[in-house]
Design an enzyme around this catalytic site. Structure first.
Site, PDB file in Angstrom:
ATOM      1  CD  GLU A   1      -2.563   1.602   0.107  1.00 26.05           C
ATOM      2  OE1 GLU A   1      -2.415   2.746  -0.365  1.00 26.05           O
ATOM      3  OE2 GLU A   1      -3.290   0.727  -0.412  1.00 26.05           O
TER       4      GLU A   1
ATOM      5  CB  SER B   1      -1.287   6.407   1.224  1.00 29.78           C
ATOM      6  OG  SER B   1      -1.692   7.242   2.286  1.00 29.78           O
TER       7      SER B   1
ATOM      8  CG  MET C   1      -5.155   5.800   0.888  1.00 33.53           C
ATOM      9  SD  MET C   1      -6.868   6.399   0.923  1.00 33.53           S
ATOM     10  CE  MET C   1      -7.566   5.445  -0.432  1.00 33.53           C
ATOM     11  CE1 TYR C   2      -1.177   0.217   5.414  1.00 34.85           C
ATOM     12  CE2 TYR C   2      -1.426   1.391   7.495  1.00 34.85           C
ATOM     13  CZ  TYR C   2      -0.620   0.851   6.511  1.00 34.85           C
ATOM     14  OH  TYR C   2       0.739   0.935   6.641  1.00 34.85           O
ATOM     15  N   GLY C   3      -7.439  -0.272   4.027  1.00 30.45           N
ATOM     16  CA  GLY C   3      -8.876  -0.495   3.922  1.00 30.45           C
ATOM     17  C   GLY C   3      -9.453   0.043   2.634  1.00 30.45           C
TER      18      GLY C   3
ATOM     19  CB  THR D   1     -11.446   4.501  -2.200  1.00 30.83           C
ATOM     20  OG1 THR D   1     -10.256   4.600  -2.975  1.00 30.83           O
ATOM     21  CG2 THR D   1     -12.291   5.755  -2.417  1.00 30.83           C
ATOM     22  CB  CYS D   2     -15.096   2.052   0.722  1.00 30.98           C
ATOM     23  SG  CYS D   2     -16.693   1.993   1.569  1.00 30.98           S
TER      24      CYS D   2
ATOM     25  CG  HIS E   1     -47.430  -1.536  11.604  1.00 32.64           C
ATOM     26  ND1 HIS E   1     -47.609  -0.750  10.484  1.00 32.64           N
ATOM     27  CD2 HIS E   1     -48.100  -0.935  12.623  1.00 32.64           C
ATOM     28  CE1 HIS E   1     -48.356   0.290  10.808  1.00 32.64           C
ATOM     29  NE2 HIS E   1     -48.672   0.193  12.100  1.00 32.64           N
TER      30      HIS E   1
END
Length: 463
Positions: A35, A37, A40-42, A44-45, A449
């Site tokens: 990786e 950066s 950024m572990y994990g 973009t999301c 309901h």
């Protein structure tokens, strides 16, 4: 040069990459995941996409609902609320980033390398770290480098201090009084919706006259009307030409309908789409073939032009959703383990999508325009959300529910839900489509309901 040898090397710590790394390591295969950066572990999301933006969507909705109780909002309170929402978003992202790192790094057989990976040949990667270049040799390689924001040619945009991508704008700490958004796609609309609810004056600039052009005209109009109700202004046929920083922000110049107009703004978000992140991978050294937009060309099994190199997630082109990346993992994992599987892009299930404006616009399957073009004989039912009891309880009465059913089979062809909890309800429709469940089964279902889902009783009774 430090050298590593591994069974599988994965470039990118996104949804597919991290899930593959974890599964392979637990199966006893050696895995190296690289990786660029540490932020950024994990993927973009978790860090700059779905979760932080949905956190802000939720915070903005809480603030917007205050007006229903007569609580006065001022410019100062809006700024304070925005700052608190951003602080919570940052806390959430930091926690998830760390959690994702340890889910892989703490496994036996798994190694995380921080650095930028690029190909030396089809089995070898060079990893540029802050202090040295590493070499990784792998029997199999998976590319999951995601996508990056596409920035059109706008004069002075590179030097402006007030131009943001969808990732960069998540670092704002001060609520802009006037926000311009270039692009009326899903990303631009989501930001427009919640910045308007935070209290910004939002203007969306769309280069042509289209708005949700894939959708039925009446459905798209309902979404547009709601965003305008929230205070979002739309400028169509407005082509952004240049920007100029000022003492108070930025001046945007656009060409519109043969004329030129300028707008004084505090900040500008450029939301004109995303492109595959392949420009510096040196894939040609591995004989990996790219498509017209820089995407890695893959077959139905997500193999690139080199059989021991796969591509997953946004980098291969196609739909850019984290759950598609997860489904890519399901296609690739058996191949990496040497197992037989019939699941591939051709057998992939129908999947829903959701645009998180307020309320959410969720879709799955065909709409009326698409069903007609496909020659389907269908019946359509559409009802107002205001007729749903739970919507009245929640004071969330905007929107509609719409479903299409094939006459000959009683199977659901598709649905469009523009409502509170649409992003949850649409999953039930997707399940019905994939499992060939008759609409009558949903029509006659017994639902708790009051809930939004029980609206399916009344909606499908209209077929």
């Amino acid at each position: 040069m430090n050298k590593y040898t591994t069974d599988v090397a994965i470039i990118g710590f996104g949804k597919a990459g991290k899930t593959l790394a974890g599964a392979l390591a637990k199966k006893g295969q050696s895995v190296i995941i690289i990786e660029e950066s540490t932020e950024m572990y994990g993927g973009t999301c978790i860090n700059v996409g779905c979760l932080p933006t949905k956190s802000l969507t939720h915070s903005a909705k809480i603030i917007e609902q205050l007006s229903a109780f007569g609580i006065e909002r001022t410019a100062e309170t809006n700024k304070r609320f925005f700052k608190q929402a951003m602080d919570y978003k940052t806390e959430l992202v930091t926690k998830l980033n760390k959690k994702n790192y340890h889910k892989v790094a703490d496994l036996d057989n798994a190694t995380v390398l921080d650095g930028f990976a690029h190909f030396k040949d089809d089995h070898t990667l060079l990893v540029d770290t802050e202090t040295e270049t590493l070499q990784v040799t792998a029997a199999k390689i998976v590319i999951g480098t995601g996508s990056t924001a596409f920035i059109p040619e706008i004069e002075n945009s590179q030097s402006s201090q007030h131009i943001y991508t969808s990732e960069e704008i998540l670092e704002l700490t001060d609520l802009p009084q006037k926000l311009g958004i270039i692009g009326a796609g899903p990303i631009g609309l989501e930001f427009a919706s919640y910045f308007a609810e935070f209290g910004s004056e939002v203007t969306v600039y769309q280069f042509d006259d289209s708005f949700l052009s894939r959708e039925d005209t009446d459905d798209a109009k309902a979404v547009l009307d709601r965003l305008e109700e929230l205070g979002v202004t739309f400028e169509f046929n407005a082509q952004a030409k240049s920007v100029e920083d000022t003492n108070t922000g930025v001046r945007l110049t656009v060409e519109q309908n043969g004329g030129v107009k300028m707008a004084e703004l505090n900040e500008i978000l450029v939301a004109t789409g995303r492109i595959p992140n392949t420009s510096k991978l040196d894939v040609e050294k591995a004989s990996v073939v790219l498509g017209e937009r820089g995407e890695i060309k893959v077959n139905k099994n997500l193999q690139s032009s080199v059989e021991h190199i796969w591509a997953v997630g946004d980098v291969k082109g196609g739909p850019q959703f984290t759950y598609i990346s997860l489904d890519d993992y399901r296609i690739v994992l058996p191949q990496l383990l040497g197992q037989e599987s019939n699941y591939n892009l051709e057998t992939r299930r129908v999947y829903p999508t959701a645009t998180f404006v307020d309320p959410t616009f969720a879709r799955v399957g065909l709409n009326e325009k698409e069903a007609t073009e496909a020659g389907k004989n269908y019946k359509a039912a559409k009802m107002s959300v205001s007729s749903v009891p739970k919507a009245q309880v929640l004071r969330e009465t905007s929107g509609f529910l719409k479903v299409l059913v094939e006459v000959e089979t009683d199977f659901i062809l598709g649905a469009r839900f523009f409502s509170h909890e649409a992003h949850e309800m649409i999953n039930l429709i997707a399940l019905a489509i994939n499992e060939n469940i008759s609409y009558k089964n949903l029509r006659d279902g017994i639902y708790t309901h009051p809930t939004m889902s029980e609206a399916l009783n009344d909606l499908l009774e209209m077929i």
